[in-house]
Design an enzyme around this catalytic site. Structure first.
Site, PDB file in Angstrom:
ATOM      1  N   GLY A 228      71.065 -23.655  22.511  1.00 12.75           N
ATOM      2  CA  GLY A 228      69.581 -23.509  22.139  1.00 12.75           C
ATOM      3  C   GLY A 228      69.329 -22.063  21.594  1.00 12.75           C
ATOM      4  O   GLY A 228      68.176 -22.006  20.777  1.00 12.75           O
TER       5      GLY A 228
ATOM      6  N   ASP B  40      67.331 -18.862  24.513  1.00 12.37           N
ATOM      7  CA  ASP B  40      66.214 -19.489  24.040  1.00 12.37           C
ATOM      8  C   ASP B  40      65.137 -19.221  24.925  1.00 12.37           C
ATOM      9  O   ASP B  40      63.936 -19.022  24.577  1.00 12.37           O
ATOM     10  CB  ASP B  40      66.448 -20.939  23.492  1.00 12.37           C
ATOM     11  CG  ASP B  40      67.272 -21.536  24.809  1.00 12.37           C
ATOM     12  OD1 ASP B  40      67.521 -20.889  26.106  1.00 12.37           O
ATOM     13  OD2 ASP B  40      67.468 -22.863  24.804  1.00 12.37           O
TER      14      ASP B  40
ATOM     15  N   ASP C  58      63.956 -20.074  32.404  1.00 10.63           N
ATOM     16  CA  ASP C  58      63.284 -20.890  33.359  1.00 10.63           C
ATOM     17  C   ASP C  58      63.531 -20.579  34.898  1.00 10.63           C
ATOM     18  O   ASP C  58      62.932 -19.514  35.228  1.00 10.63           O
ATOM     19  CB  ASP C  58      64.142 -22.384  33.015  1.00 10.63           C
ATOM     20  CG  ASP C  58      63.191 -23.447  33.611  1.00 10.63           C
ATOM     21  OD1 ASP C  58      62.056 -23.914  33.106  1.00 10.63           O
ATOM     22  OD2 ASP C  58      63.507 -23.760  34.934  1.00 10.63           O
TER      23      ASP C  58
ATOM     24  N   VAL D 173      59.376 -27.597  26.777  1.00 13.16           N
ATOM     25  CA  VAL D 173      59.087 -27.505  25.476  1.00 13.16           C
ATOM     26  C   VAL D 173      60.480 -27.680  24.613  1.00 13.16           C
ATOM     27  O   VAL D 173      61.424 -27.896  24.955  1.00 13.16           O
ATOM     28  CB  VAL D 173      58.662 -25.914  24.969  1.00 13.16           C
ATOM     29  CG1 VAL D 173      57.427 -25.533  25.649  1.00 13.16           C
ATOM     30  CG2 VAL D 173      59.606 -25.055  25.887  1.00 13.16           C
TER      31      VAL D 173
HETATM   32  P1  IMP Z   1      67.583 -21.407  33.593  1.00 13.94           P
HETATM   33  O1  IMP Z   1      69.091 -21.218  33.893  1.00 13.94           O
HETATM   34  O2  IMP Z   1      66.993 -22.365  34.688  1.00 13.94           O
HETATM   35  O3  IMP Z   1      66.579 -20.158  33.347  1.00 13.94           O
HETATM   36  O4  IMP Z   1      67.516 -22.386  32.242  1.00 13.94           O
HETATM   37  C1  IMP Z   1      67.667 -21.714  30.832  1.00 13.94           C
HETATM   38  C2  IMP Z   1      68.084 -22.844  30.075  1.00 13.94           C
HETATM   39  O5  IMP Z   1      67.580 -24.196  30.502  1.00 13.94           O
HETATM   40  C3  IMP Z   1      67.766 -22.635  28.818  1.00 13.94           C
HETATM   41  O6  IMP Z   1      68.927 -21.866  28.154  1.00 13.94           O
HETATM   42  C4  IMP Z   1      67.386 -24.145  28.171  1.00 13.94           C
HETATM   43  O7  IMP Z   1      68.501 -24.558  27.537  1.00 13.94           O
HETATM   44  C5  IMP Z   1      67.038 -24.981  29.183  1.00 13.94           C
HETATM   45  N1  IMP Z   1      65.692 -25.171  29.376  1.00 13.94           N
HETATM   46  C6  IMP Z   1      64.734 -24.795  30.360  1.00 13.94           C
HETATM   47  N2  IMP Z   1      63.550 -25.028  29.982  1.00 13.94           N
HETATM   48  C7  IMP Z   1      63.709 -25.711  29.070  1.00 13.94           C
HETATM   49  C8  IMP Z   1      62.800 -26.336  28.168  1.00 13.94           C
HETATM   50  O8  IMP Z   1      61.530 -26.377  28.210  1.00 13.94           O
HETATM   51  N3  IMP Z   1      63.156 -27.063  27.033  1.00 13.94           N
HETATM   52  C9  IMP Z   1      64.392 -27.146  26.664  1.00 13.94           C
HETATM   53  N4  IMP Z   1      65.239 -26.663  27.281  1.00 13.94           N
HETATM   54  C10 IMP Z   1      64.891 -25.869  28.400  1.00 13.94           C
HETATM   55 MG    MG Z   2      70.024 -22.728  26.879  1.00 10.03          MG
END
Ligand code: IMP
Ligand code: MG
Length: 181
Positions: free
Chosen positions: A49, A105, A108, A158
């Site tokens: 991403g 990118d 979350d 998104v």
């Molecule tokens: P985290 O580990 O939950 O913070 O997630 C991070 C990863 O989840 C990001 O690097 C993205 O690849 C993916 N991700 C989280 N939310 C979205 C979104 O809304 N669209 C696309 N990819 C997302």
């Molecule tokens: Mg990612």
């Protein structure tokens, strides 16, 4: 310039335009250049991403820098985190003693950032900072510190500008929300 209209479904609506992204990147680039003057930082793009953000961001940073990439996976093709982070492609650069900025990118849950923080810290960088294009603060459960944030957004899925919907749509120039019907 083409607008990629052929691959934009009807239920996509623009959240952040290409122009707004570029304006924000210009400000972030100046901030990073100031903070890392004389330090030749290594910017680590998180695949897949983060590649477009990294490419555009580094061209707004007017100091010498190096880049590297890491690929991690926590999602598969799902929209919710599976809770497991795996390294699919390790770092190539020797970052020990270096000033490192990880370029994501989107943050979350914060699980990926926490994992990267632990993993990269173990290599002994002089300094480790995190930059993300997007942050969904409402969803972040991990206690993580993000040093450079492009935009804070609501809890919505998104796509575009590097972010995928089941691996496609990364090539869209703007960032979209998918309207649920
Ligand atoms: P985290 O580990 O939950 O913070 O997630 C991070 C990863 O989840 C990001 O690097 C993205 O690849 C993916 N991700 C989280 N939310 C979205 C979104 O809304 N669209 C696309 N990819 C997302
Ligand atoms: Mg990612």
């Amino acid at each position: 310039m083409n607008s990629l209209n052929k691959i934009i479904p009807d239920n996509y609506s623009i959240l952040i335009s290409e122009e707004k992204i570029q304006q924000r990147l210009s400000a972030l680039g100046k901030e990073i250049a100031k903070d890392f003057a004389g330090k030749k930082p290594v910017l680590i793009g998180v695949l897949n991403g983060g590649f477009i953000f990294l490419a555009d961001l580094i061209r707004e940073i007017e100091i010498d820098l190096e880049i590297d990439f890491i690929r991690i996976s926590s999602y598969g093709n799902m929209k919710e985190s599976s809770g497991h982070v795996k390294v699919l492609k390790p770092l190539s650069a020797d970052i020990s003693g270096r000033h490192v900025i990880v370029v994501e990118d989107i943050v979350d849950s914060g699980l990926s950032v926490r994992f990267l923080n632990n993993m990269i810290s173990a290599f002994g960088p002089a300094d480790l900072k995190f930059a993300t294009l997007l942050h969904k603060p409402e969803r972040t459960v991990e206690d993580v510190k993000i040093d450079y944030v492009g935009f804070e957004i609501e809890d919505e899925f998104v796509v575009g500008y590097g972010l995928d919907d089941a691996q496609v749509k990364r090539n869209l120039r703007d960032i979209y929300i998918i309207e649920q019907d």
